[in-house]
Scaffold this motif. Structure first.
Motif, PDB file in Angstrom:
ATOM      1  N   GLY A 114       3.649   3.902  23.087  1.00 29.57           N
ATOM      2  CA  GLY A 114       4.758   3.140  23.294  1.00 29.57           C
ATOM      3  C   GLY A 114       6.028   3.349  22.238  1.00 29.57           C
ATOM      4  O   GLY A 114       6.942   3.340  22.620  1.00 29.57           O
TER       5      GLY A 114
ATOM      6  N   SER B   2       7.594   6.522  22.700  1.00 30.96           N
ATOM      7  CA  SER B   2       8.695   6.535  23.801  1.00 30.96           C
ATOM      8  C   SER B   2       9.988   5.864  23.591  1.00 30.96           C
ATOM      9  O   SER B   2      10.900   5.956  24.189  1.00 30.96           O
ATOM     10  CB  SER B   2       8.179   6.253  25.220  1.00 30.96           C
ATOM     11  OG  SER B   2       7.905   4.651  25.038  1.00 30.96           O
TER      12      SER B   2
ATOM     13  N   ARG C  13      10.705  10.647  26.483  1.00 24.90           N
ATOM     14  CA  ARG C  13       9.523  10.076  27.275  1.00 24.90           C
ATOM     15  C   ARG C  13       8.684  11.453  27.681  1.00 24.90           C
ATOM     16  O   ARG C  13       7.228  11.177  27.855  1.00 24.90           O
ATOM     17  CB  ARG C  13       9.517   9.292  28.359  1.00 24.90           C
ATOM     18  CG  ARG C  13      10.134   7.773  27.915  1.00 24.90           C
ATOM     19  CD  ARG C  13      10.279   6.923  28.988  1.00 24.90           C
ATOM     20  NE  ARG C  13      10.536   5.499  28.549  1.00 24.90           N
ATOM     21  CZ  ARG C  13      11.699   5.051  28.333  1.00 24.90           C
ATOM     22  NH1 ARG C  13      12.630   5.866  28.925  1.00 24.90           N
ATOM     23  NH2 ARG C  13      12.023   4.042  28.126  1.00 24.90           N
TER      24      ARG C  13
ATOM     25  N   ASN D  55      -0.595   6.310  28.413  1.00 29.66           N
ATOM     26  CA  ASN D  55       0.703   6.641  28.906  1.00 29.66           C
ATOM     27  C   ASN D  55       1.291   5.453  29.666  1.00 29.66           C
ATOM     28  O   ASN D  55       2.228   5.392  30.268  1.00 29.66           O
ATOM     29  CB  ASN D  55       0.920   7.872  29.255  1.00 29.66           C
ATOM     30  CG  ASN D  55      -0.231   8.226  30.727  1.00 29.66           C
ATOM     31  OD1 ASN D  55      -0.674   7.257  31.514  1.00 29.66           O
ATOM     32  ND2 ASN D  55      -0.459   9.411  30.804  1.00 29.66           N
TER      33      ASN D  55
ATOM     34  N   VAL E  50       4.005   3.861  28.507  1.00 27.55           N
ATOM     35  CA  VAL E  50       5.360   4.545  28.847  1.00 27.55           C
ATOM     36  C   VAL E  50       5.835   4.422  30.293  1.00 27.55           C
ATOM     37  O   VAL E  50       6.866   4.285  30.528  1.00 27.55           O
ATOM     38  CB  VAL E  50       5.057   6.037  28.532  1.00 27.55           C
ATOM     39  CG1 VAL E  50       6.337   7.107  28.585  1.00 27.55           C
ATOM     40  CG2 VAL E  50       4.638   6.233  27.202  1.00 27.55           C
TER      41      VAL E  50
ATOM     42  N   TYR F   1       9.253   2.716  31.123  1.00 29.51           N
ATOM     43  CA  TYR F   1      10.254   3.257  31.754  1.00 29.51           C
ATOM     44  C   TYR F   1      10.826   2.816  33.132  1.00 29.51           C
ATOM     45  O   TYR F   1      11.940   2.589  33.394  1.00 29.51           O
ATOM     46  CB  TYR F   1       9.872   4.954  32.006  1.00 29.51           C
ATOM     47  CG  TYR F   1      10.999   5.639  32.917  1.00 29.51           C
ATOM     48  CD1 TYR F   1      11.899   6.336  32.223  1.00 29.51           C
ATOM     49  CD2 TYR F   1      10.639   5.837  34.191  1.00 29.51           C
ATOM     50  CE1 TYR F   1      13.010   6.848  32.655  1.00 29.51           C
ATOM     51  CE2 TYR F   1      11.795   6.380  34.921  1.00 29.51           C
ATOM     52  CZ  TYR F   1      13.020   6.972  34.245  1.00 29.51           C
ATOM     53  OH  TYR F   1      14.095   7.607  34.966  1.00 29.51           O
TER      54      TYR F   1
ATOM     55  N   ASN G  53      16.424   6.411  24.148  1.00 30.74           N
ATOM     56  CA  ASN G  53      15.639   7.666  23.826  1.00 30.74           C
ATOM     57  C   ASN G  53      16.630   8.966  23.513  1.00 30.74           C
ATOM     58  O   ASN G  53      16.335  10.017  22.948  1.00 30.74           O
ATOM     59  CB  ASN G  53      14.569   8.267  24.761  1.00 30.74           C
ATOM     60  CG  ASN G  53      13.607   7.399  25.170  1.00 30.74           C
ATOM     61  OD1 ASN G  53      13.974   6.567  26.082  1.00 30.74           O
ATOM     62  ND2 ASN G  53      12.645   7.075  24.708  1.00 30.74           N
TER      63      ASN G  53
ATOM     64  N   GLY H  39       9.482  -0.131  24.968  1.00 33.13           N
ATOM     65  CA  GLY H  39       8.162   0.644  24.907  1.00 33.13           C
ATOM     66  C   GLY H  39       7.136   0.062  24.048  1.00 33.13           C
ATOM     67  O   GLY H  39       6.159  -0.102  24.497  1.00 33.13           O
TER      68      GLY H  39
END
Length: 506
Positions: free
Chosen positions: A91, A94, A99, A144, A147, A151, A244, A441
């Motif tokens: 997290g 990301s 990512r 993940n 993530v 997202y 990001n 994240g």
């Protein structure tokens, strides 16, 4: 543009109507294809957990005779412990890097761990610890999900969020459906299976699911490189720079503070929801083997079918939740889901005068004080070539705890299959809306960690309480935990609102 959104909003696995989104059709298409890759990633993380769930216990008994139900709890919990540690790490990663990096690393770990699981029978000793390590690494790779959730939350507008989160949970449920279903199909291979001597690999009903999980992971990595792209929109659907990227992200920081009481309460509620479901998954195979004298293969097959049926039921629930969420508040649906879960566990409380069959072989070297029980089991045939079935004599509660009837068990399955997916979707949806436009994240890492802690403690709790005290104590305590969580939800009900709504932005 309107026709594109209208086409997207109808099916379960398509996004909902976005309204006026300031983005080109090409950007919209790329954004939703990237979200769909995240759906697949969530599906594979779910499959990595569920595809061996019904066979872990018999496989563990087969490879290491010293393993007991207490160790089973640790094996199952190791997945969630690994996921808990990884979710915070991935997290944070990301929030500061593309990512694709944490996604590829995490999936690669899952692939390697799945292959290791297929080889845990090879060492001549300490096999149970190799299984423990492999499941912990699969869990670490599954970190993940933080993530994925962050997202999807950042790539959808407020009006799209509930639908998209329902879709994420739908793919998670689909993983729970197909995982046990694959395992049930793989029982046709048998315990011996096919042996590839050159590479010390035995493909059987226990290892084939793990190898399949590794293959799906490879496909997932290919799609992450080929299809996935970074997209970020605000609560109104306007495209903004990704958190990001190297661009200035100061416009995403909000002067208003996130309601930390709502955040903490949401984490606690999510912990309880995942705790209950982890407990339910863990107890399914041992409970049915004890209550109904099912053999290992029968327990794996029947519970695989039951869990698959619950998964299909969950898919229907997701459709209903997406429809209801347009007319009913998420908080109301969350409360209703918790009440249904409580009823589901309450039904599992044992009653009546019928008792489970005892594994008579466990009595041979023990002194039994109940003469009527002793008489009934000393007359049992002494055939040690047949797999012993029934409730083990080492569990003293087997002698005085009534059977949980199959009708009770199936009714509970149905209710939990309604309550859990409802709570799961509403928890993630409310949580992402409470956080608002801030980078999610780390926040999603905390929520995933809360769920992972629940999946860690749930199996340990149930394996210890169930082994030593039996189902009556197990399910009574579970009902008490759910009741407390319902009271917590009622007490913070007014604070569980969207960030943009709270500060008058929407």
């Amino acid at each position: 543009m309107a026709s594109l959104n209208d086409d997207e909003c109808t099916p379960l696995l398509q996004p909902s109507n976005t309204g006026d989104v300031v983005e080109s059709p090409q950007q919209n298409k790329s954004r939703w294809w990237s979200i769909r890759v995240m759906y697949l990633t969530m599906f594979l993380s779910s499959v990595g957990f569920s595809i061996v769930m019904t066979s872990i216990w018999p496989y563990l008994q087969k490879i290491d005779a010293s393993a007991d139900t207490s160790f089973l709890g640790w094996v199952i919990a190791s997945f969630s412990l690994g996921q808990m540690l990884a979710s915070l790490f991935f997290g944070f990663w990301s929030n500061h890097r593309p990512r694709r990096e944490p996604l590829v690393v995490s999936i690669s770990i899952m692939i390697a761990a799945s292959v290791l699981y297929a080889y845990v029978h090879v060492p001549t000793s300490h096999n149970k610890y190799y299984m423990l390590i492999s499941r912990a690494l699969v869990g670490f790779g599954s970190g993940n999900v933080a993530v994925v959730r962050s997202y999807v939350a950042g790539a959808t507008s407020l009006s799209e969020r509930t639908s998209a989160m329902a879709n994420v949970s739908a793919f998670q449920a689909l993983g729970f459906i197909l995982g046990p279903a694959f395992q049930a199909c793989f029982t046709l291979i048998g315990e011996q299976g096919v042996i590839f001597q050159a590479i010390y690999l035995q493909v059987n009903m226990y290892t084939a699911p793990a190898l399949m999980g590794a293959l799906l992971g490879i496909i997932n990595i290919i799609l992450v490189f080929a299809v996935f792209r970074e997209h970020t929109v605000d609560d109104l659907g306007k495209k903004i720079p990704s958190i990001n990227s190297d661009t200035d992200d100061s416009n995403q920081d909000s002067e208003e503070a996130v309601d930390q009481v709502a955040v903490i309460s949401s984490n606690i509620l999510f912990f309880v929801i995942l705790f209950c479901f982890a407990l339910f998954e863990t107890i399914a195979t041992p409970l049915t083997m004890d209550m109904y004298a099912w053999s290992r293969s029968k327990a794996v097959f029947y519970n695989g079918v039951i869990l698959a049926a619950i998964g299909f039921e969950s898919m229907i629930v997701f459709i209903v939740v997406k429809i209801l969420s347009k007319k009913v508040e998420e908080r109301v649906l969350l409360l209703g889901g918790l009440v249904i879960i409580w009823v589901g566990f309450f039904i599992l409380l044992p009653w009546g005068t019928e008792f489970p069959k005892i594994q008579w072989t466990d009595f041979q070297n023990n002194t039994i004080h109940n003469s009527s029980l002793w008489d009934s089991f000393t007359t049992a045939p002494s055939n040690h070539t047949v797999e012993p079935t029934g409730c083990p004599a080492s569990q003293s509660w087997c002698f005085y705890t009534p059977v949980i009837h199959l009708a009770q068990y199936l009714t509970s399955d149905i209710l939990i299959g309604v309550g859990y997916p409802t709570c799961n979707v509403m928890s993630y949806t409310l949580y992402s809306k409470i956080i608002g436009p801030k980078p999610q994240g780390v926040y999603m890492g905390w929520l995933t960690a809360a769920g992972s802690i629940a999946r860690t403690l749930g199996p340990v709790f149930v394996s210890q309480i169930y082994t030593h005290l039996g189902p009556r104590w197990t399910f009574s305590l579970t009902c008490a935990i759910v009741a407390v969580s319902i009271l917590l939800l009622v007490s913070v009900y007014k604070r569980l609102i969207a960030f943009s709504v709270k500060y008058g932005r929407v």
